[in-house]
Design an enzyme around this catalytic site. Structure first.
Site, PDB file in Angstrom:
ATOM      1  N   TYR A  25      30.992 -16.696   5.769  1.00 17.67           N
ATOM      2  CA  TYR A  25      31.019 -15.923   4.529  1.00 17.67           C
ATOM      3  C   TYR A  25      31.715 -16.680   3.387  1.00 17.67           C
ATOM      4  CZ  TYR A  25      29.455 -13.156   8.317  1.00 17.67           C
ATOM      5  OH  TYR A  25      28.758 -12.763   9.421  1.00 17.67           O
ATOM      6  N   ARG A  37      42.084 -13.780   8.348  1.00 16.95           N
ATOM      7  CA  ARG A  37      41.359 -14.333   9.500  1.00 16.95           C
ATOM      8  C   ARG A  37      40.601 -15.559   9.002  1.00 16.95           C
ATOM      9  NH1 ARG A  37      37.434 -12.221  14.288  1.00 16.95           N
ATOM     10  NH2 ARG A  37      38.840 -13.036  15.855  1.00 16.95           N
ATOM     11  N   ARG A  60      35.277  -8.512  22.888  1.00 19.68           N
ATOM     12  CA  ARG A  60      34.273  -8.018  23.843  1.00 19.68           C
ATOM     13  C   ARG A  60      34.904  -7.318  25.039  1.00 19.68           C
ATOM     14  NH1 ARG A  60      31.218 -13.504  24.300  1.00 19.68           N
ATOM     15  NH2 ARG A  60      33.358 -14.155  23.882  1.00 19.68           N
TER      16      ARG A  60
HETATM   17  C1  LIG Z   1      29.464  -7.104  17.973  1.00 15.55           C
HETATM   18  C2  LIG Z   1      30.469  -8.015  17.347  1.00 15.55           C
HETATM   19  C3  LIG Z   1      30.770  -7.893  15.995  1.00 15.55           C
HETATM   20  C4  LIG Z   1      31.720  -8.728  15.395  1.00 15.55           C
HETATM   21  N1  LIG Z   1      32.064  -8.528  14.086  1.00 15.55           N
HETATM   22  C5  LIG Z   1      33.077  -9.266  13.531  1.00 15.55           C
HETATM   23  C6  LIG Z   1      33.585  -8.980  12.238  1.00 15.55           C
HETATM   24  O1  LIG Z   1      33.178  -8.026  11.563  1.00 15.55           O
HETATM   25  N2  LIG Z   1      34.566  -9.772  11.745  1.00 15.55           N
HETATM   26  C7  LIG Z   1      35.107 -10.797  12.476  1.00 15.55           C
HETATM   27  O2  LIG Z   1      36.012 -11.484  11.983  1.00 15.55           O
HETATM   28  N3  LIG Z   1      34.672 -11.076  13.709  1.00 15.55           N
HETATM   29  C8  LIG Z   1      33.684 -10.327  14.268  1.00 15.55           C
HETATM   30  N4  LIG Z   1      33.301 -10.561  15.557  1.00 15.55           N
HETATM   31  C9  LIG Z   1      33.970 -11.650  16.331  1.00 15.55           C
HETATM   32  C10 LIG Z   1      35.120 -11.082  17.173  1.00 15.55           C
HETATM   33  O3  LIG Z   1      36.123 -10.507  16.369  1.00 15.55           O
HETATM   34  C11 LIG Z   1      35.757 -12.171  18.064  1.00 15.55           C
HETATM   35  O4  LIG Z   1      36.310 -13.159  17.245  1.00 15.55           O
HETATM   36  C12 LIG Z   1      34.768 -12.813  19.016  1.00 15.55           C
HETATM   37  O5  LIG Z   1      33.980 -11.842  19.634  1.00 15.55           O
HETATM   38  C13 LIG Z   1      35.501 -13.623  20.105  1.00 15.55           C
HETATM   39  O6  LIG Z   1      36.422 -12.826  20.782  1.00 15.55           O
HETATM   40  P1  LIG Z   1      36.111 -12.218  22.263  1.00 15.55           P
HETATM   41  O7  LIG Z   1      35.825 -13.362  23.152  1.00 15.55           O
HETATM   42  O8  LIG Z   1      37.361 -11.480  22.614  1.00 15.55           O
HETATM   43  O9  LIG Z   1      34.938 -11.326  22.127  1.00 15.55           O
HETATM   44  C14 LIG Z   1      32.359  -9.732  16.178  1.00 15.55           C
HETATM   45  C15 LIG Z   1      32.052  -9.839  17.539  1.00 15.55           C
HETATM   46  C16 LIG Z   1      31.129  -9.003  18.133  1.00 15.55           C
HETATM   47  C17 LIG Z   1      30.861  -9.140  19.600  1.00 15.55           C
HETATM   48  S1  SF4 Z   2      27.653  -6.224  26.412  1.00 10.46           S
HETATM   49 FE1  SF4 Z   2      28.271  -7.860  27.818  1.00 10.46          FE
HETATM   50  S2  SF4 Z   2      29.437  -9.326  26.571  1.00 10.46           S
HETATM   51 FE2  SF4 Z   2      29.247  -7.418  25.380  1.00 10.46          FE
HETATM   52  S3  SF4 Z   2      31.116  -6.299  25.868  1.00 10.46           S
HETATM   53 FE3  SF4 Z   2      29.571  -5.598  27.311  1.00 10.46          FE
HETATM   54  S4  SF4 Z   2      29.812  -6.892  29.129  1.00 10.46           S
HETATM   55 FE4  SF4 Z   2      30.902  -7.868  27.450  1.00 10.46          FE
END
Ligand SMILES: Cc1cc2nc3c(=O)[nH]c(=O)nc-3n(C[C@H](O)[C@H](O)[C@H](O)COP(=O)(O)O)c2cc1C
Ligand code: SF4
Length: 499
Positions: free
Chosen positions: A251, A298, A423
């Protein structure tokens, strides 16, 4: 283009086994210990749900009952901090993304604050992530592109005349040029169109922060500080505990910070010029909300695109943000447009489909290093540099975090101050509470295969595939997504004992 593509995604990694703490061990742990964000806001624990867009707002950006239910469900898990999804700071249509670009959005956002406060029983601190983004158009039908969108410029005519060895093309009627290009072979198109024109044809038109020929892009440094500051004021008025400036991923603000930003007007090129607008925004926001209102950022520890910013840049920016009075830094990785896959005709390019996207939300199909805690070294490098420069600014890490031991290890080694899980929290929003109560064995473990991200890509209501394992659609309490096939919310869970 990818930096490290060749060795990626060869190995399927198992989700790491977890040894969950007892309730007493959790109570003594670092992860469940308080932290102060800014001058006086105390989060009860260092557990964190980073921003996640669930596609539940109205088409004009208002909070809906589905938005309230979504955040209430996360709040029931009582994370230390919950960050509301990227919320647009402009008063322009942007589909079902939350918006905060006008005072009319404040009442809905206030309800969101109250809902989270109630559902977490006052335990969760609520931030809202505020974002600006530039225009990204869908990939066009080639015919439409040549007949309507492509600008027939003098340089294009010159290229055409040279390539076809026929001067007549310099003067040819516009319609004729368009028709010719519409039927031209690929070699001709690649020869006569500029890289940006080809990109608009193959991927859809996309603006850059260095498109200084566009007056509204030229004006961004004048316009954005005020827009961010007004959005932050509204967040404060709505009762949020703080605001998070979205300087990450694909962005506007991340693009100002990018090494790819070549703006020659003092807002691109050198590190200090690239940081100038992000720092101006921070200062204007700070002036608007006062010294005690928590303001976080962030941003990317690494863009993971060819020619993009790397961890050295991020370390430098981190220190500048700390000097500028930011209250925390949440470090993410990748998620850029530059290496995104070509979308289908009629769809928009999605910044999480390339290598940088993989790094943002790594899956179990990975290289030898695997997806778990993969981004921690970036946060650790930034935190080390901050402490070295005498700044106590808290650093938040995220990316593939799914066990208590991972989080506790990160804190113990001083790699971050808060540990976030997107997630894993989506898979089981009660997981922080379960772990805190010594009930870790009940955690529904994320499988890191990104079904949720696939939904996000198609702008469909985001849900987790695990919620549907025991789905009985005839159950009256189960609300379904608009496709009628999935639970809209995670199954409910009631803690067996008081906490
Ligand atoms: C469905 C979804 C939507 C997301 N939307 C944003 C968002 O609005 N802003 C942001 O900074 N990161 C967003 N992310 C990234 C997450 O905040 C995070 O950085 C990324 O999923 C890695 O972390 P995790 O391994 O714990 O999922 C999004 C991730 C997912 C899965
Ligand atoms: S859909 Fe899959 S990757 Fe996403 S939160 Fe659920 S188990 Fe995790």
């Amino acid at each position: 283009m990818s930096v490290t593509a060749p060795e990626r995604k060869r190995v399927r990694h198992p989700v790491p086994p977890a040894k969950w703490p007892t309730r007493e061990e959790a109570a003594r742990s670092r992860w469940f210990s308080p932290i102060t964000l800014g001058t006086r806001l105390v989060a009860a624990e260092r557990t964190w749900v980073p921003a996640m867009v669930p596609w539940r707002a109205t088409d004009d950006g208002f909070v809906t009952q589905d938005v309230l239910d979504w955040y209430a469900r996360f709040a029931e898990g009582q994370p230390g901090v919950l960050v509301v999804e990227a919320t647009g700071i402009r008063d322009i249509p942007s589909g079902p993304l939350l918006r905060i670009g006008d005072d009319r959005f404040v009442p809905g956002l206030s309800r969101l604050v109250e809902t989270v406060r109630e559902a977490s029983r006052g335990r969760t601190r609520l931030f809202i992530q505020i974002i600006d983004f530039l225009t990204v158009r869908r990939r066009p039908e080639p015919e439409k592109y040549f007949m309507r969108y492509l600008e027939v410029t003098d340089p294009l005519r010159v290229q055409l005349a040279l390539w076809l060895d026929d001067k007549r093309w310099r003067e040819a009627p516009e319609d004729e040029v368009r028709r010719f290009l519409g039927e031209a072979d690929r070699v001709t198109l690649e020869t006569v169109l500029t890289d940006r024109e080809l990109e608009a044809l193959d991927y859809g038109y996309r603006e850059r922060v260095w498109d200084l020929h566009l007056p509204w892009i030229r004006e961004l440094p004048r316009v954005l500080p005020g827009l961010f500051a007004e959005a932050a004021r509204r967040a404060q008025a709505a009762g949020f505990d703080g605001v998070e400036l979205h300087y990450a991923h694909a962005y506007t603000m991340a693009s100002f910070l990018s090494r790819l930003n070549t703006r020659a007007d003092g807002y691109g090129g050198t590190l200090s010029h690239r940081a100038r607008l992000p720092l101006d925004v921070l200062a204007t926001v700070r002036a608007r909300v006062g010294p005690d209102y928590p303001v976080g950022i962030r941003y990317l520890g690494d863009e993971v695109v060819e020619g993009g910013s790397r961890v050295d840049d991020a370390v430098w920016f981190g220190i500048k943000f700390a000097e500028g009075g930011v209250d925390y830094l949440s470090v993410s990785k990748g998620g850029r447009f530059e290496d995104a896959k070509q979308p289908k005709i009629g769809e928009a390019v999605y910044p999480y489909t390339g290598e940088s996207g993989y790094e943002c939300m790594p899956t179990v199909l990975s290289d030898a290093r695997g997806p778990f805690g993969r981004n921690v070294p970036l946060a650790a490098a930034i935190r080390r540099a901050l402490r070295g420069a005498g700044h106590a600014t808290p650093v938040v890490t995220s990316g593939g975090i799914t066990t208590f031991e991972q989080a506790e290890g990160i804190l113990e080694r001083g790699e971050a101050d808060c540990v976030a899980a997107a997630r894993q929290s989506l898979a089981d929003p009660d997981w922080f509470r379960k772990v805190r109560l010594g009930l870790g064995h009940l955690v529904r473990r994320c499988e890191f295969t990104n079904y949720c991200e696939g939904l996000d890509q198609r702008h469909k209501q985001v849900t987790c595939k695990l919620w549907d394992r025991k789905l009985d659609p005839t159950e009256p309490t189960v609300r379904l997504a608009s496709d009628g096939k999935r639970r809209l919310l995670p199954p409910s869970w009631t803690a067996p004992s008081a906490d």
